[in-house]
Design a protein around this motif. Structure first.
Motif, short mmCIF file in Angstrom:
data_model
loop_
_atom_site.label_atom_id
_atom_site.label_comp_id
_atom_site.label_asym_id
_atom_site.label_seq_id
_atom_site.Cartn_x
_atom_site.Cartn_y
_atom_site.Cartn_z
N ARG A 51 72.54 4.45 21.86
CA ARG A 51 71.80 4.16 20.63
C ARG A 51 70.30 4.13 20.90
N SER A 52 69.92 3.55 22.04
CA SER A 52 68.51 3.51 22.42
C SER A 52 67.95 4.91 22.58
N GLU A 54 68.99 7.65 21.15
CA GLU A 54 68.90 8.29 19.83
C GLU A 54 67.69 7.78 19.05
N ILE A 55 67.43 6.46 19.11
CA ILE A 55 66.29 5.87 18.39
C ILE A 55 64.98 6.42 18.95
N LEU A 56 64.85 6.46 20.26
CA LEU A 56 63.59 6.89 20.87
C LEU A 56 63.37 8.39 20.68
N LEU A 57 64.42 9.19 20.76
CA LEU A 57 64.28 10.63 20.48
C LEU A 57 63.85 10.86 19.04
N ALA A 58 64.44 10.10 18.12
CA ALA A 58 64.08 10.23 16.71
C ALA A 58 62.64 9.80 16.44
N ARG A 59 62.08 8.95 17.29
CA ARG A 59 60.70 8.48 17.14
C ARG A 59 59.69 9.41 17.80
N GLY A 60 60.15 10.51 18.39
CA GLY A 60 59.22 11.48 18.95
C GLY A 60 58.98 11.36 20.44
N PHE A 61 59.75 10.54 21.13
CA PHE A 61 59.62 10.41 22.59
C PHE A 61 60.48 11.46 23.29
N ASP A 62 59.94 12.05 24.34
CA ASP A 62 60.72 12.95 25.18
C ASP A 62 61.41 12.15 26.28
N GLU A 63 62.64 12.54 26.61
CA GLU A 63 63.38 11.81 27.64
C GLU A 63 62.99 12.32 29.02
N ALA A 64 62.84 11.39 29.98
CA ALA A 64 62.50 11.73 31.35
C ALA A 64 63.50 11.08 32.29
N GLU A 65 63.64 11.68 33.46
CA GLU A 65 64.45 11.07 34.52
C GLU A 65 63.49 10.71 35.65
N ASN A 66 63.43 9.44 35.99
CA ASN A 66 62.48 8.97 36.99
C ASN A 66 63.13 8.79 38.35
N LEU A 67 62.30 8.67 39.37
CA LEU A 67 62.78 8.43 40.73
C LEU A 67 63.47 7.07 40.82
#
Length: 505
Positions: A51-52, A54-67
């Motif tokens: 759910r988190s 989906e909310i952040l993607l809908a708000r215009g944030f790009d998903e990243a994978e960090n070290l």
């Protein structure tokens, strides 16, 4: 419904693992079919993580994978003089060194006895050297032995276990690598890598685990927990703009009332006065759910990041507890592990040796070591005493440092349990576990001695943990002790050395 006889299987496997492993294959069903439910149930924590996202993607944030793994120097670059406090609860990684393994004539005889025929000695040596160099991974060693020597997997396993036991007695060597304790620790690398090839504003999020070496796990703290972390990098980014973003995200979670409070003590990777705690109103109460702030130009400069960065982090477990009305995070995250209380008698009986003799002869060796240690414990070094000897092995208790006693002052402390706490005493008290320090250590030394093929030494100096005494507790019992905020209060100087010398026939 047929069930395995676990007690018998464990007993047989302890006596002969390979034979038991092969025999129990017949207990596993063949050619059956199973029908599952029409639809599975999601885990509440994973559900909230999705759910988190989906909310952040809908708000215009790009998903990243960090070290996940970072050198401890990175923490210093972020926190400055505050770094030691942070590193105190970081998990450091260790590596197992790959030993130099010699192939003696005696070992070749042992290998050929197991296999039942001659083996290619040069090829065996080449395999072990390749393993040492890292050309063969640890989990591929058995397969390499099978293929290159033309032997069965059971033979390969027995060779590793009986001919090259040093592979089972490796001690981890600490490194400077740590598991991330904050998602912040990894954002700096990501932001530095993309700042010259991004379109501004850069708005990223990551949902993932954080690892903290908490003193204990309880209703509100887990050593592994999850964060929904966001960063926004832009030449014009401000805390006020960040507050607006955080408010919108929390409203998407269903929290309409949001409050921000400036933290009195700012973390050193944030700009002074620009770190805030975020509270939401839930069932009439203000509850903290997030932390936000502007990264300090000092920390950013240490990673050569040139623009202002806003950061917000929300604890997934904290949000889940609120949304599910949970009072104990362990019950929500790990429902499969029922919370069971243990009486002092249960705790005492659950204490078991990590390593113990497998034969009557081995038990006799353990008793001889303990008896000799008790008899000569106050003898002054340099000294040595033969505790056990037969036609296969000689076992000695030794102390080389002049002026020291053979056995340290805590050598015969008795392990007891009272009011949920494990402690040591000069005499049995409370609920007695049946173990003193020397008895537990003697079991480990005897386990090495009963089938020793080369000289060995078993030594214990300072005792700080149960494992130092060759003892362990089931996870459920250890968690019970932590949950009740009780202690495993053992310690002291044991300073015992056992030398094991095989007798060549």
């Amino acid at each position: 419904m047929a069930a395995f006889d676990g007690s018998t299987i464990r007993k047989n496997a302890k006596a002969d693992f390979i034979a038991t492993w092969l025999a129990t294959a017949d207990l596993v069903p063949r050619n059956t079919s199973i029908k599952l439910a029409a639809k599975g149930r999601p885990h509440p924590l994973r559900d909230l993580m999705q759910r988190s996202r989906e909310i952040l993607l809908a708000r215009g944030f790009d998903e990243a994978e960090n070290l996940t793994i970072l050198p401890d120097a990175d923490v210093t670059r972020q926190y400055g003089p505050e770094a030691l406090v942070i590193l105190d609860r970081a998990f450091y990684l260790a590596e197992l060194p790959r030993p130099e393994i010699g192939v003696s004539a005696q070992r070749i005889q042992q290998v050929e006895k197991i296999v039942g025929r001659p083996v290619d000695v040069e090829e065996l040596g080449a395999i072990l050297r390749a393993y040492k160099r890292g050309d063969i991974e640890a989990d591929d060693l058995i397969e390499a032995l099978m293929k290159r020597l033309g032997i069965l997997d059971t033979h390969a396993t027995e060779i590793i276990n009986k001919v090259f036991p040093e592979l089972y007695h490796l001690k981890p060597v600490p490194t400077d690598k740590t598991l991330r304790s904050h998602m912040t620790a990894t954002w700096f690398h990501t932001l530095a890598a993309i700042q010259d090839k991004a379109t501004y504003p850069v708005a990223l999020f990551a949902v993932g685990p954080r690892y903290r070496n908490e003193q204990r796990e309880d209703a509100h703290h887990l050593r592994v927990h999850h964060s929904a972390s966001i960063v926004v990098m832009d030449p014009e980014m401000s805390l006020e703009a960040g507050r607006a973003l955080a408010t919108d995200v929390l409203r998407d979670f269903g929290f309409d009332d949001v409050r921000f409070e400036t933290k009195t003590a700012t973390s050193k990777y944030y700009t002074p006065g620009l770190e805030e705690e975020v509270f939401v109103k839930y069932k009439g109460q203000w509850v903290e759910v997030a932390d936000i702030g502007m990264y300090s130009p000092v920390a950013l400069s240490n990673f050569e990041i040139r623009y202002p960065v806003f950061n917000a982090g929300m604890g997934i477990e904290r949000l889940a507890m609120i949304l599910h009305g949970a009072d104990d995070i362990r019950k929500l995250v790990f429902p499969q592990f029922s919370v069971v209380d243990f009486a002092d008698k249960d705790i005492a009986e659950s204490l078991t040796p990590i390593s113990a003799p497998k034969t009557e002869r081995g038990i006799k060796i353990a008793r001889a070591i303990e008896g000799s240690a008790r008899k000569h414990k106050d003898e002054i070094a340099p000294c040595e005493f033969v505790a056990f000897k037969d036609n296969k092995v000689e076992v000695k208790l030794v102390e080389r440092e002049a002026g020291k006693k053979l056995i340290g002052p805590a050598g015969f402390n008795e392990l007891c349990v009272a009011d949920g706490t494990i402690y040591s005493d000069l005499q049995p008290s409370g609920v007695y576990t049946g173990y003193n320090y020397m008895r537990a250590v003697s079991l480990a030394a005897a386990a090495l001695a009963e089938d020793a093929s080369e000289p060995r030494e078993y030594q214990v100096k300072m005792v700080r943990h149960l494992s130092d005494l060759n003892l362990e507790l089931p996870d459920a019992v250890r968690q019970h002790i932590e949950r009740q905020q009780k202690k495993i209060g053992i310690g002291g100087g044991m300073f015992v050395t056992v030398e094991i010398h095989p007798i060549q026939e």
